[in-house]
Design a protein around this motif. Sequence first.
Motif, PDB file in Angstrom:
ATOM      1  N   ASP A  44       0.830  -1.206   0.000  1.00  0.00           N
ATOM      2  CA  ASP A  44       0.000   0.000   0.000  1.00  0.00           C
ATOM      3  C   ASP A  44       0.867   1.260   0.000  1.00  0.00           C
ATOM      4  OD1 ASP A  44      -2.369  -1.417  -0.043  1.00  0.00           O
ATOM      5  OD2 ASP A  44      -2.672  -1.308   2.134  1.00  0.00           O
ATOM      6  N   GLN A  45       1.956   1.221   0.757  1.00  0.00           N
ATOM      7  CA  GLN A  45       2.879   2.357   0.776  1.00  0.00           C
ATOM      8  C   GLN A  45       3.471   2.587  -0.617  1.00  0.00           C
ATOM      9  OE1 GLN A  45       5.847   1.948   3.853  1.00  0.00           O
ATOM     10  NE2 GLN A  45       4.321   1.464   5.400  1.00  0.00           N
ATOM     11  N   LYS A  46       3.857   1.512  -1.294  1.00  0.00           N
ATOM     12  CA  LYS A  46       4.435   1.623  -2.634  1.00  0.00           C
ATOM     13  C   LYS A  46       3.422   2.211  -3.605  1.00  0.00           C
ATOM     14  CE  LYS A  46       7.088  -0.700  -6.193  1.00  0.00           C
ATOM     15  NZ  LYS A  46       7.352   0.580  -6.792  1.00  0.00           N
ATOM     16  N   LYS A  47       2.166   1.786  -3.512  1.00  0.00           N
ATOM     17  CA  LYS A  47       1.114   2.306  -4.390  1.00  0.00           C
ATOM     18  C   LYS A  47       0.955   3.812  -4.194  1.00  0.00           C
ATOM     19  CE  LYS A  47      -1.575  -1.955  -4.577  1.00  0.00           C
ATOM     20  NZ  LYS A  47      -2.809  -2.614  -4.093  1.00  0.00           N
ATOM     21  N   LEU A  48       0.919   4.237  -2.932  1.00  0.00           N
ATOM     22  CA  LEU A  48       0.775   5.671  -2.649  1.00  0.00           C
ATOM     23  C   LEU A  48       1.987   6.458  -3.135  1.00  0.00           C
ATOM     24  CD1 LEU A  48      -0.785   5.589   0.929  1.00  0.00           C
ATOM     25  CD2 LEU A  48      -1.908   6.287  -1.196  1.00  0.00           C
ATOM     26  N   THR A  49       3.176   5.914  -2.901  1.00  0.00           N
ATOM     27  CA  THR A  49       4.410   6.581  -3.335  1.00  0.00           C
ATOM     28  C   THR A  49       4.451   6.677  -4.859  1.00  0.00           C
ATOM     29  OG1 THR A  49       5.588   5.829  -1.378  1.00  0.00           O
ATOM     30  CG2 THR A  49       6.934   6.498  -3.249  1.00  0.00           C
ATOM     31  N   ASP A  50       4.075   5.602  -5.553  1.00  0.00           N
ATOM     32  CA  ASP A  50       4.072   5.610  -7.017  1.00  0.00           C
ATOM     33  C   ASP A  50       3.119   6.658  -7.582  1.00  0.00           C
ATOM     34  OD1 ASP A  50       5.950   3.597  -7.012  1.00  0.00           O
ATOM     35  OD2 ASP A  50       4.537   1.992  -7.531  1.00  0.00           O
ATOM     36  N   LYS A  51       2.089   7.000  -6.819  1.00  0.00           N
ATOM     37  CA  LYS A  51       1.130   8.025  -7.256  1.00  0.00           C
ATOM     38  C   LYS A  51       1.568   9.430  -6.839  1.00  0.00           C
ATOM     39  CE  LYS A  51      -2.848   5.024  -7.542  1.00  0.00           C
ATOM     40  NZ  LYS A  51      -4.232   4.793  -7.159  1.00  0.00           N
ATOM     41  N   GLY A  52       2.717   9.529  -6.156  1.00  0.00           N
ATOM     42  CA  GLY A  52       3.230  10.841  -5.771  1.00  0.00           C
ATOM     43  C   GLY A  52       2.755  11.353  -4.433  1.00  0.00           C
ATOM     44  N   TYR A  53       2.130  10.501  -3.632  1.00  0.00           N
ATOM     45  CA  TYR A  53       1.660  10.920  -2.312  1.00  0.00           C
ATOM     46  C   TYR A  53       2.800  10.914  -1.303  1.00  0.00           C
ATOM     47  CZ  TYR A  53      -3.250  10.504  -3.676  1.00  0.00           C
ATOM     48  OH  TYR A  53      -4.458  10.671  -4.268  1.00  0.00           O
ATOM     49  N   ASN A  54       2.738  11.830  -0.377  1.00  0.00           N
ATOM     50  CA  ASN A  54       3.609  11.839   0.788  1.00  0.00           C
ATOM     51  C   ASN A  54       2.760  11.492   1.997  1.00  0.00           C
ATOM     52  OD1 ASN A  54       5.976  12.777  -0.544  1.00  0.00           O
ATOM     53  ND2 ASN A  54       5.134  14.830  -0.546  1.00  0.00           N
ATOM     54  N   THR A  60       6.573  15.929  -5.181  1.00  0.00           N
ATOM     55  CA  THR A  60       5.932  17.237  -5.306  1.00  0.00           C
ATOM     56  C   THR A  60       4.677  17.194  -6.169  1.00  0.00           C
ATOM     57  OG1 THR A  60       7.348  17.796  -7.174  1.00  0.00           O
ATOM     58  CG2 THR A  60       8.093  18.500  -4.980  1.00  0.00           C
ATOM     59  N   CYS A  61       4.077  16.023  -6.302  1.00  0.00           N
ATOM     60  CA  CYS A  61       2.831  15.862  -7.054  1.00  0.00           C
ATOM     61  C   CYS A  61       2.992  16.204  -8.534  1.00  0.00           C
ATOM     62  CB  CYS A  61       1.688  16.676  -6.439  1.00  0.00           C
ATOM     63  SG  CYS A  61       1.345  16.205  -4.740  1.00  0.00           S
ATOM     64  N   THR A  62       4.159  15.939  -9.068  1.00  0.00           N
ATOM     65  CA  THR A  62       4.389  16.047 -10.504  1.00  0.00           C
ATOM     66  C   THR A  62       4.871  14.682 -10.985  1.00  0.00           C
ATOM     67  OG1 THR A  62       6.676  16.778 -10.199  1.00  0.00           O
ATOM     68  CG2 THR A  62       5.020  18.496 -10.421  1.00  0.00           C
ATOM     69  N   GLU A  63       5.000  14.534 -12.289  1.00  0.00           N
ATOM     70  CA  GLU A  63       5.444  13.258 -12.838  1.00  0.00           C
ATOM     71  C   GLU A  63       6.836  12.920 -12.326  1.00  0.00           C
ATOM     72  OE1 GLU A  63       4.864  12.605 -17.002  1.00  0.00           O
ATOM     73  OE2 GLU A  63       3.155  13.977 -17.032  1.00  0.00           O
ATOM     74  N   ALA A  64       7.075  11.648 -12.065  1.00  0.00           N
ATOM     75  CA  ALA A  64       8.350  11.198 -11.487  1.00  0.00           C
ATOM     76  C   ALA A  64       9.544  11.573 -12.357  1.00  0.00           C
ATOM     77  CB  ALA A  64       8.310   9.697 -11.252  1.00  0.00           C
ATOM     78  N   GLY A  65       9.372  11.666 -13.652  1.00  0.00           N
ATOM     79  CA  GLY A  65      10.480  12.010 -14.545  1.00  0.00           C
ATOM     80  C   GLY A  65      10.757  13.498 -14.663  1.00  0.00           C
ATOM     81  N   SER A  66       9.944  14.314 -14.024  1.00  0.00           N
ATOM     82  CA  SER A  66      10.094  15.768 -14.107  1.00  0.00           C
ATOM     83  C   SER A  66      11.315  16.244 -13.323  1.00  0.00           C
ATOM     84  CB  SER A  66       8.837  16.439 -13.536  1.00  0.00           C
ATOM     85  OG  SER A  66       9.043  17.821 -13.344  1.00  0.00           O
ATOM     86  N   ASP A  67      11.911  17.342 -13.782  1.00  0.00           N
ATOM     87  CA  ASP A  67      13.007  17.971 -13.036  1.00  0.00           C
ATOM     88  C   ASP A  67      12.547  18.440 -11.662  1.00  0.00           C
ATOM     89  OD1 ASP A  67      14.692  17.626 -15.181  1.00  0.00           O
ATOM     90  OD2 ASP A  67      14.709  19.736 -15.785  1.00  0.00           O
ATOM     91  N   TYR A  68      11.255  18.614 -11.479  1.00  0.00           N
ATOM     92  CA  TYR A  68      10.706  19.188 -10.257  1.00  0.00           C
ATOM     93  C   TYR A  68       9.959  18.156  -9.413  1.00  0.00           C
ATOM     94  CZ  TYR A  68      11.698  22.977 -13.407  1.00  0.00           C
ATOM     95  OH  TYR A  68      12.325  23.797 -14.295  1.00  0.00           O
ATOM     96  N   ALA A  69      10.249  16.870  -9.611  1.00  0.00           N
ATOM     97  CA  ALA A  69       9.497  15.793  -8.965  1.00  0.00           C
ATOM     98  C   ALA A  69       9.767  15.667  -7.471  1.00  0.00           C
ATOM     99  CB  ALA A  69       9.791  14.466  -9.652  1.00  0.00           C
TER     100      ALA A  69
END
Length: 147
Positions: free
Chosen positions: A5-15, A33-42
Motif C-alpha cells: 500500500d505504501q508503494k502504491k501511494l508513493t508511485d502516485k506521488g503521495y507523501n 511534489t505531485c508532478t510526474e516522477a520524470g520531471s526535473d521538479y518531482a
Amino acid sequence: LSVSDQKKLTDKGYNFVGSFQGYAGFFFSNSCTCTEAGSDYAYIEYNAVWNKAARIIRNTLLPRVRSKVKADPSTGYISNTTISSWDALVKSALESMVNSEDIAGFDIYINPKQMAVSDKPFNIKVKLVADGIVHEFEIDLGFTNKI
C-alpha cells in the motif's frame, strides 16, 4: 499501511508519515511534489537546488539589466567579449554550488547570434547536473562458504 500500500501511494506521488522499526519518531515517506516522477521538479530536494541556482543567476545578472550591450560591428550580434563576460560571471557564481556540493556540475551556453540592439530578452541556457537522492536501499544478504 502495508508495504505494498505504501508503494502504491508513493508511485502516485503521495507523501505520508510513517515510522521505521527500531527508530523513534515519524518520518515522511518521500519528498514527492505531485508532478510526474520524470520531471526535473518531482522532488523537493531538486526544487531547492533549482531555486538556489535561479536566485544566484538572477542576483549575478541583475546588475547588468539596462546596461550597454557591445555589438560586433560586422554582424550586429552581441560581441564575443560580452558573451565571455556574462559567461564568466555566471560560471563564477555557480561554482559556489559545486563547492558546497549542491550540484555535481553545470554548463552555460549563450547563443552568439543574438542581436545586440534588440528589445527581446537575451537568452542564456544553463544546465545543472544534480546529485542523486537515496529513496531506499535494497540489500542482497546471504551466507557463503568462502569469500
